[in-house]
Write an enzyme that holds these catalytic residues in place. Structure first.
Site, PDB file in Angstrom:
ATOM      1  N   TYR A 139      34.942  43.340  40.061  1.00  0.00           N
ATOM      2  CA  TYR A 139      36.330  42.909  40.223  1.00  0.00           C
ATOM      3  C   TYR A 139      37.218  44.096  39.890  1.00  0.00           C
ATOM      4  CZ  TYR A 139      34.578  38.115  40.340  1.00  0.00           C
ATOM      5  OH  TYR A 139      33.925  36.953  40.686  1.00  0.00           O
ATOM      6  N   GLU A 190      24.804  36.191  36.223  1.00  0.00           N
ATOM      7  CA  GLU A 190      25.313  37.101  35.177  1.00  0.00           C
ATOM      8  C   GLU A 190      24.657  36.864  33.812  1.00  0.00           C
ATOM      9  OE1 GLU A 190      29.634  37.125  35.058  1.00  0.00           O
ATOM     10  OE2 GLU A 190      29.729  38.190  36.972  1.00  0.00           O
ATOM     11  N   GLU A 220      29.672  38.682  44.191  1.00  0.00           N
ATOM     12  CA  GLU A 220      31.024  38.457  43.661  1.00  0.00           C
ATOM     13  C   GLU A 220      31.771  39.780  43.766  1.00  0.00           C
ATOM     14  OE1 GLU A 220      31.686  36.449  39.907  1.00  0.00           O
ATOM     15  OE2 GLU A 220      29.867  35.248  40.178  1.00  0.00           O
TER      16      GLU A 220
HETATM   17  O1  AHR Z   1      34.532  34.402  39.704  1.00  0.00           O
HETATM   18  C1  AHR Z   1      34.887  34.159  38.378  1.00  0.00           C
HETATM   19  C2  AHR Z   1      33.769  34.459  37.390  1.00  0.00           C
HETATM   20  O2  AHR Z   1      33.540  35.843  37.344  1.00  0.00           O
HETATM   21  C3  AHR Z   1      32.408  33.875  37.712  1.00  0.00           C
HETATM   22  O3  AHR Z   1      32.248  32.581  37.246  1.00  0.00           O
HETATM   23  C4  AHR Z   1      31.476  34.793  36.973  1.00  0.00           C
HETATM   24  O4  AHR Z   1      30.203  34.863  37.565  1.00  0.00           O
HETATM   25  C5  AHR Z   1      32.216  36.122  36.957  1.00  0.00           C
HETATM   26  O5  AHR Z   1      32.223  36.692  35.709  1.00  0.00           O
END
Ligand code: AHR
Length: 501
Positions: free
Chosen positions: A245, A174, A293
């Site tokens: 996310y 990131e 992720e």
């Molecule tokens: O998974 C939590 C965090 O989310 C990780 O460290 C990062 O890569 C992302 O922003």
């Protein structure tokens, strides 16, 4: 009122083989993922290496195939050398990513030993935040070179005779994010990633390398970051990363339930961006996507890294997942499979305690969160070829993504046994759906499980770890080549069809 939908399962509508690396997870030095998560010397169930055997068993049951390590944001200010050699000589450090104290009792060799016991492939991330080409090469020499050089002999002196032979490496994490230690512009990162990749491929041209894509699709440079980074690295990397996310906490449940459609759009956008760069460069290569992720994260409950007090493995983002979250996780897995021709690696973030399918208490039990179940069943049964499945179904109106299909599905076909497995979500919060499935001749259902509940906010806890589990579905009927079943509102289902005796 029940809605209705129909779909066809046809083994000749193939997308791509199921890539085992789609069922990856992520262990970061963050909160209690490592310490008191996978590693807790002194726990009654810890083995001689200090690994929690209850967590190891759950990891195997989850069906995880690959684990990314050691971060995440953590890696961008990490010195891998701190985590090798005699434990008593390892320094304590400040981890600036999560304002945590890192004692370094767990490092590369412990992770590799844990990964071998868990039966997973390691995916290592390099620090391209505060460090660069030289340190990346040193780590690869330490990890992968057999012996006879300073760093490979150092590894051997640390009791690891055989090289770890890690095949998959992330070129940082990131780095487009201003929160990242050593944050960079696309131009700066593209150059560094290219030079690191060139050097690593000189060491071993068969290493698979992942360039950092955007941290999320809301970043102002989403799309242009990937284009600029890939222009610099195209011939040297194998994957570009995606992270997403999905946050249930704003109360817009219809949009949240449509997260799989958003992930689908993101995958298509980055695949198109990568192909555009390939066309400009007149390249014959195709870059694959590493969705390294992804998960549900109640992100708005987290007040940011700067709000944290310095502490050793504090409780960070230990989200409790409910039934709706599990349905969304199931639908994200469906999206990954639907894009099996482009997504080559995927990691649910993270494995234990930190936004995780597995929860533990220090000195206490480990249990399966709701989101554990769709992952475990998908990893176990998605085998063979992914089939193109296009349901005809009603739509759900969402504030964030407009009209989205109420039914989200994929299927896999095992040629050797003739089995077809259907994975399907009903995103409608109000209505069940009567689903009509057209099958190839000679198939009959052998298993039908669903994850749904009268109370979509039900969770699993240490005291009631099996409150939410997949249960046998009811009302599945077969009439010739037609199977019919009812999908409850907010549900994830799996139906396995096999040739009739
Ligand atoms: O998974 C939590 C965090 O989310 C990780 O460290 C990062 O890569 C992302 O922003």
């Amino acid at each position: 009122m029940a809605t209705s939908a129909r779909l066809t399962l046809d083994p000749s509508f193939r997308i791509a083989p199921v890539e085992p690396r789609l069922f990856g997870s992520f262990v970061e030095h963050m909160g209690r993922c490592v310490y008191t998560g996978v590693f807790e010397p002194g726990h009654p169930l810890a083995d001689a290496d200090g690994f929690r055997t209850d967590v190891l068993e759950l990891t195997r049951e989850l069906g995880v195939t690959l684990v990314r390590y050691p971060g995440g944001n953590f890696v961008s200010n990490y010195r891998w050398e701190d985590g090798v050699g005699p434990v008593e000589d390892r320094p304590a450090r400040l981890d600036l990513a999560w304002r945590s104290l890192e004692g370094n009792a767990f490092g590369l060799n412990e992770f590799m030993a844990w990964a071998a016991k868990a039966g997973v492939e390691p995916m290592m991330a390099l620090n391209l935040g505060t460090r660069g080409v030289a340190e990346a090469l040193e780590l690869v020499e330490y990890a992968n070179y057999p012996g006879g050089t300073r760093l490979s002999d150092l590894r051997r002196s640390h009791g690891v005779d055989k090289p770890h032979d890690v095949r998959l490496w992330c070129l940082g994490n990131e780095l487009d994010g201003p929160w990242q230690m050593g944050h960079k512009t696309a131009r700066e990162y593209g150059r560094l990633a290219a030079e690191t990749a060139r050097a690593l491929k000189r060491f071993d041209r068969d290493l698979s390398l992942v360039a950092c894509g955007s941290s999320n699709s809301g970043m102002p440079t989403f799309g242009s970051w990937e284009a600029e980074v890939l222009e610099a690295t195209y011939e040297m990397v194998d994957y570009i990363s995606l992270h997403a996310y999905y946050d249930p906490s704003d109360g817009d449940a219809d949009s949240f339930l449509a997260s799989g459609a958003d992930m689908d759009h993101m995958i298509r956008s980055i695949a198109a961006t990568a192909d555009h760069v390939g066309a400009k460069l007149r390249s014959r290569r195709q870059i694959k996507l590493s969705f390294d992720e992804w998960n549900v994260w109640y992100q708005s409950r987290f007040h940011g890294e700067s709000s944290l007090e310095w502490a050793e493995h504090p409780r960070l983002i230990e989200d409790d997942y409910d039934v709706t979250d599990a349905v969304v996780v199931g639908s994200l897995l469906i999206t990954l499979l639907r894009n099996a021709d482009r997504v080559g690696v995927a990691c649910q973030a993270q494995l234990a305690n930190v936004i995780a399918p597995i929860r533990t208490e220090p000195g206490g039990p480990a249990w399966r969160q709701t989101v554990f179940h769709p992952f475990a069943l998908t990893a176990r049964h998605a085998r063979g070829e992914v089939l193109r499945v296009e349901p005809e179904c009603p739509t759900v109106s969402t504030a964030r993504y407009g009209e989205t299909p109420a039914i989200w599905a994929t299927a896999t076909h095992r040629e050797a046994t003739g089995e077809i497995t259907l994975f399907v979500v009903n995103r409608d919060r109000r209505n069940p759906c009567a689903l009509d499935v057209t099958l190839p001749a000679g198939l009959a259902p052998v298993e039908h499980l669903e994850l749904a509940d009268e109370d979509p906010s039900a969770t699993n806890t240490a005291a009631d770890p099996d409150r939410v589990v997949p249960r046998p579905g009811t009302g599945l009927r077969l009439d010739g080549r037609r199977a019919t079943l009812t999908l409850p509102p907010v549900s994830w289902s799996i139906v396995r069809f096999a040739p009739q005796e």
